[in-house]
Design an enzyme around this catalytic site. Structure first.
Site, short mmCIF file in Angstrom:
data_model
loop_
_atom_site.label_atom_id
_atom_site.label_comp_id
_atom_site.label_asym_id
_atom_site.label_seq_id
_atom_site.Cartn_x
_atom_site.Cartn_y
_atom_site.Cartn_z
N SER A 14 0.80 -1.22 0.00
CA SER A 14 0.00 0.00 0.00
C SER A 14 0.84 1.27 0.00
CB SER A 14 -0.93 0.00 1.21
OG SER A 14 -1.80 -1.12 1.17
N GLU A 35 8.37 -5.61 -7.26
CA GLU A 35 7.65 -6.42 -6.28
C GLU A 35 7.94 -7.89 -6.58
OE1 GLU A 35 5.91 -8.40 -3.61
OE2 GLU A 35 5.84 -6.20 -3.41
N GLU A 182 -7.74 -12.22 16.39
CA GLU A 182 -8.67 -12.17 15.26
C GLU A 182 -8.85 -13.56 14.65
OE1 GLU A 182 -8.02 -7.60 13.64
OE2 GLU A 182 -6.76 -9.20 12.87
N ASP A 303 5.43 -0.58 7.16
CA ASP A 303 5.80 -1.47 8.25
C ASP A 303 7.30 -1.71 8.35
OD1 ASP A 303 3.08 -1.62 8.47
OD2 ASP A 303 2.94 -3.80 8.30
N THR A 311 -2.12 -0.21 7.53
CA THR A 311 -2.16 0.14 6.11
C THR A 311 -2.45 1.62 5.84
OG1 THR A 311 -2.81 -2.11 5.50
CG2 THR A 311 -3.34 -0.37 3.93
N HIS A 435 -31.16 7.38 18.71
CA HIS A 435 -31.80 6.30 19.47
C HIS A 435 -32.72 5.47 18.57
CE1 HIS A 435 -33.43 4.37 23.05
NE2 HIS A 435 -34.64 4.54 22.54
#
Length: 452
Positions: A14, A35, A182, A303, A311, A435
């Site tokens: 990112s 990459e 998670e 990172d 991210t 509400h």
């Protein structure tokens, strides 16, 4: 000196992609990007996006049970992991293609291979090609840390979960950070028998203590076999899975073992030290407020710098770098009051200071409540949500907001705007409640539950 490129970006996650697109597409720089795996980085390929889709999938079992309480005649069939994974893979392919299209549209040259740094202005590709650049941006992210004991026994990491051919019947998750918690909730929701070991005294170290305890209790109530103060001392592959012995003396065999015990920056073998870049204790690239390293021509974002490993932060850092270096608009990325969400079940949204950090600095008031939300109560579930504001007793500013509830990630985004603007407790009080919703509690907390 004439360079091949104005900017060479190493890493297609990112932060690197945003920097490349802005530098080339908006400011006209000649940019290349390398990459070595898949475009999109950790978040898109093996992190936030596939994880959140798994969070959605894991919540449907409970939703079906709730539906019956609301009068629907429905029954849950078995979860079809291969069907889900096929759709997941297709979605990641689509997103990667979108990233590539964005780079192509910004006229960024992409090299699908590994790149390393040769000197302050030169990179070398795994193909043997070398290129020179006026500026080099390192955006190689991080990777899961795997201790020797786990690597030797064939333990998995979070990266591997997305590529499972079938869901295991049982799993041990080692770790207590947000990734471990998670995935414990995800796999538990998908019907896997989940055990979790964490060597510390409570999960989610670094987050608000009251929220940590609340989440741990809810995880246990949901069926997760959570053990804190517990670590693995021995493990080995056996028929049917992995045999594990823990520090509390228990022994068990798990079909799969997942280690989620932290992440480390991807700097190994990049040639950074040889080029003069300083690395920190964890191997992170040391940068200043402008994301510049000790070598003036080399920058780093995301990172790999181990600042705030999120991210949206990497994206902000990449954009600020491009604005500063190529747009003549000096911008430092703002790392203050960054909101975040932990996608446990229920979710945990947080922004600002924990109660523990705030009370060490100044006098505070704590406003908090915990209750059964309407939807859960009607369905007969014991779930409890938690809302908490940490307030400076002198300035009345809200220093922190912590929410444990379904949709907490959505709520905290909006609360973060107010807190970033310096809202006081009285600003919250003056806001008329919506509400009936859970979030109305944030503006109806009248008396502090404690002061410090």
């Amino acid at each position: 000196m004439v360079f091949d490129y104005d900017l060479y970006v190493i890493g297609g996650g990112s932060g690197g992609v945003r920097a490349a697109r802005i530098a080339s597409g908006e400011y006209g720089a000649k940019v290349a990007l390398a990459e070595e795996y898949r475009m999109g980085g950790t978040c898109v390929i093996r992190g936030c996006v596939p994880k959140k889709l798994m969070v959605f999938a894991s919540a449907y079992a409970g939703a079906i049970v709730d539906a019956r309480s609301y009068g629907w005649a429905v029954e849950a069939a078995a979860f079809d992991w291969p069907a889900f994974r096929a759709k997941l893979d297709a979605e990641l392919d689509r997103l990667e293609a979108a990233y590539r299209a964005g780079l192509a549209g910004a006229n960024v040259t992409v090299h699908d291979t590994r790149a390393t740094v040769v000197d302050p202005h030169t990179v070398r590709l795994a193909t043997g090609e070398t290129f020179t650049a006026k500026h080099i941006l390192v955006a190689t992210g991080g990777r899961p840390f795997v201790p020797e004991i786990a690597a030797g026994a064939g333990a998995m990491t979070s990266n591997d979960i997305f590529k499972l051919d079938a869901l295991p019947k049982s799993v041990l998750i080692v770790g207590g950070g947000f990734i471990a918690c998670e995935f414990a909730c995800i796999l538990n929701g998908l019907g896997v028998a989940v055990t979790q070991f964490y060597r510390g005294e409570q999960i989610l170290r670094g987050f608000d203590g009251e929220a940590r305890g609340h989440i741990a209790e809810l995880m246990k109530e949901s069926g997760i076999n959570l053990h804190v103060g517990t670590d693995v001392i021995e493990m080995k592959p056996v028929e049917g899975g992995t045999w594990v012995k823990s520090t509390d003396g228990r022994e068990a065999v798990f079909e799969k073992v997942v280690y989620a015990t932290g992440r480390v920056p991807n700097t190994e073998g990049l040639g950074l030290v040889e080029a003069g870049v300083r690395l920190g204790r964890k191997g992170e690239v040391v940068v200043d407020g402008w994301s510049q390293t000790a070598v003036p021509s080399i920058y780093a974002v995301g990172d790999v710098t181990d600042r705030i490993n999120l991210t949206p932060v990497a994206i902000r850092e990449g954009h600020a770098f491009a604005d500063t270096v190529f747009g003549a608009k000096p911008v430092k990325p703002d790392h203050a009051l960054v909101a975040s969400a932990v996608f446990t079940q229920p979710e945990f949204g947080t922004v600002g200071m924990t109660e523990e950090a705030a009370r060490d600095e100044r006098p505070i008031e704590v406003y908090a409540t915990s209750f059964r939300p309407m939807q859960s109560a009607f369905a007969g579930r014991p779930d409890r949500v938690m809302m908490k504001l940490v307030v400076c007793a002198e300035t009345r500013k809200v220093l922190g907001c912590h929410i444990v509830a379904p949709g907490a990630g959505e709520m905290i985004q909006l609360a973060a705007i107010a807190i970033k603007m310096g809202a006081t407790k009285e600003d919250f009080d003056r806001t008329v409640a919506v509400h009936p919703v859970m979030a109305e509690e944030l503006v109806t907390l009248r008396k502090p539950v404690r002061t410090a």
